[in-house]
Design a protein around this motif. Structure first.
Motif, short mmCIF file in Angstrom:
data_model
loop_
_atom_site.label_atom_id
_atom_site.label_comp_id
_atom_site.label_asym_id
_atom_site.label_seq_id
_atom_site.Cartn_x
_atom_site.Cartn_y
_atom_site.Cartn_z
N LEU A 62 0.86 -1.18 0.00
CA LEU A 62 0.00 0.00 0.00
C LEU A 62 0.90 1.23 0.00
O LEU A 62 1.61 1.48 0.97
CB LEU A 62 -0.90 0.00 1.24
N ASP A 63 0.87 2.00 -1.07
CA ASP A 63 1.75 3.16 -1.22
C ASP A 63 0.96 4.31 -1.85
O ASP A 63 1.17 4.66 -3.00
CB ASP A 63 2.96 2.79 -2.07
N PRO A 64 0.04 4.91 -1.08
CA PRO A 64 -0.86 5.91 -1.66
C PRO A 64 -0.26 7.31 -1.81
O PRO A 64 -0.90 8.19 -2.36
CB PRO A 64 -2.02 5.94 -0.67
N GLY A 65 0.96 7.51 -1.33
CA GLY A 65 1.60 8.82 -1.42
C GLY A 65 1.52 9.58 -0.11
O GLY A 65 0.71 9.27 0.77
N PRO A 66 2.39 10.57 0.04
CA PRO A 66 2.50 11.26 1.33
C PRO A 66 1.23 11.99 1.77
O PRO A 66 0.89 11.96 2.95
CB PRO A 66 3.66 12.22 1.14
N ALA A 71 -3.12 12.47 5.66
CA ALA A 71 -4.57 12.63 5.90
C ALA A 71 -5.10 11.47 6.73
O ALA A 71 -5.92 11.68 7.65
CB ALA A 71 -5.31 12.74 4.58
N HIS A 72 -4.65 10.25 6.45
CA HIS A 72 -5.08 9.10 7.24
C HIS A 72 -4.60 9.21 8.68
O HIS A 72 -5.33 8.84 9.61
CB HIS A 72 -4.60 7.80 6.61
N ASN A 73 -3.40 9.70 8.89
CA ASN A 73 -2.91 9.91 10.25
C ASN A 73 -3.82 10.87 11.01
O ASN A 73 -4.16 10.62 12.17
CB ASN A 73 -1.50 10.49 10.26
N ASN A 95 4.25 14.14 16.33
CA ASN A 95 5.39 13.24 16.11
C ASN A 95 5.10 12.26 14.98
O ASN A 95 5.96 11.97 14.16
CB ASN A 95 5.72 12.47 17.40
N LEU A 96 3.88 11.71 14.98
CA LEU A 96 3.50 10.77 13.94
C LEU A 96 3.51 11.43 12.56
O LEU A 96 4.00 10.85 11.59
CB LEU A 96 2.11 10.18 14.23
N LEU A 97 3.00 12.65 12.48
CA LEU A 97 2.99 13.36 11.21
C LEU A 97 4.40 13.63 10.71
O LEU A 97 4.69 13.46 9.52
CB LEU A 97 2.19 14.66 11.33
N ASP A 98 5.30 14.03 11.61
CA ASP A 98 6.69 14.26 11.22
C ASP A 98 7.33 12.97 10.72
O ASP A 98 8.02 12.96 9.70
CB ASP A 98 7.51 14.81 12.39
N TRP A 99 7.10 11.89 11.45
CA TRP A 99 7.69 10.60 11.08
C TRP A 99 7.13 10.14 9.72
O TRP A 99 7.88 9.70 8.84
CB TRP A 99 7.40 9.57 12.16
N THR A 100 5.84 10.27 9.54
CA THR A 100 5.20 9.87 8.28
C THR A 100 5.70 10.72 7.12
O THR A 100 5.95 10.20 6.03
CB THR A 100 3.67 9.96 8.41
N ALA A 101 5.85 12.01 7.33
CA ALA A 101 6.33 12.90 6.27
C ALA A 101 7.72 12.48 5.79
O ALA A 101 8.05 12.66 4.61
CB ALA A 101 6.34 14.34 6.76
#
Length: 130
Positions: A62-66, A71-73, A95-101
């Motif tokens: 699953l690789d929907p893009g950043p 948005a899911h986060n 923290n999760l958003l930074d890590w995901t980015a």
């Protein structure tokens, strides 16, 4: 079909961002795979995904893009198996958003680059969902 959210075996229960010993995680993972004939393992842990590939009969990446990931986060429901309260979960959102980015920029085993290598090298049936 049995499913395993890798977060449930990677992190210390009742703790936030405290990793369990790798040997404990791997023992639980291999126990799960060996005790189910049909299974799904979900998570970003490339080193763990690599461990189960010999028992994998189909790989879905699953690789929907950043933007979709971020948005899911932001929209995720409370995960009571990870956080004592919705407020505790929301306190970790930045923290999760930074890590995901950083997923598309870094090259560790939890990165898009590592996941892509696993996908590209998997010899069996596979599907890329964007």
């Amino acid at each position: 079909m049995a499913s395993l959210d890798l977060d449930t075996i990677v992190w210390e229960p009742g703790e936030i961002a405290v990793l369990r010993p790798l040997e404990d995680v791997e023992r639980e993972l291999m126990g799960f795979v060996s005790s189910h004939s049909d299974w799904v393992v979900e998570g970003c842990y490339g080193e763990l995904a690599e461990k189960v590939l010999p028992w994998c009969n189909r790989l879905i990446f699953l690789d929907p893009g950043p933007e979709v990931c971020l948005a899911h986060n932001r929209a995720r429901p409370w995960e009571p198996h990870k956080y004592a309260s919705r407020e505790a979960q929301d306190a970790m959102l930045a923290n999760l958003l930074d890590w995901t980015a950083g997923y598309y920029e870094r090259d560790d085993s939890w990165s898009q680059a590592a996941h892509r290598r696993l996908y590209d090298n998997f010899p069996g049936p596979k599907e890329l969902r964007t």
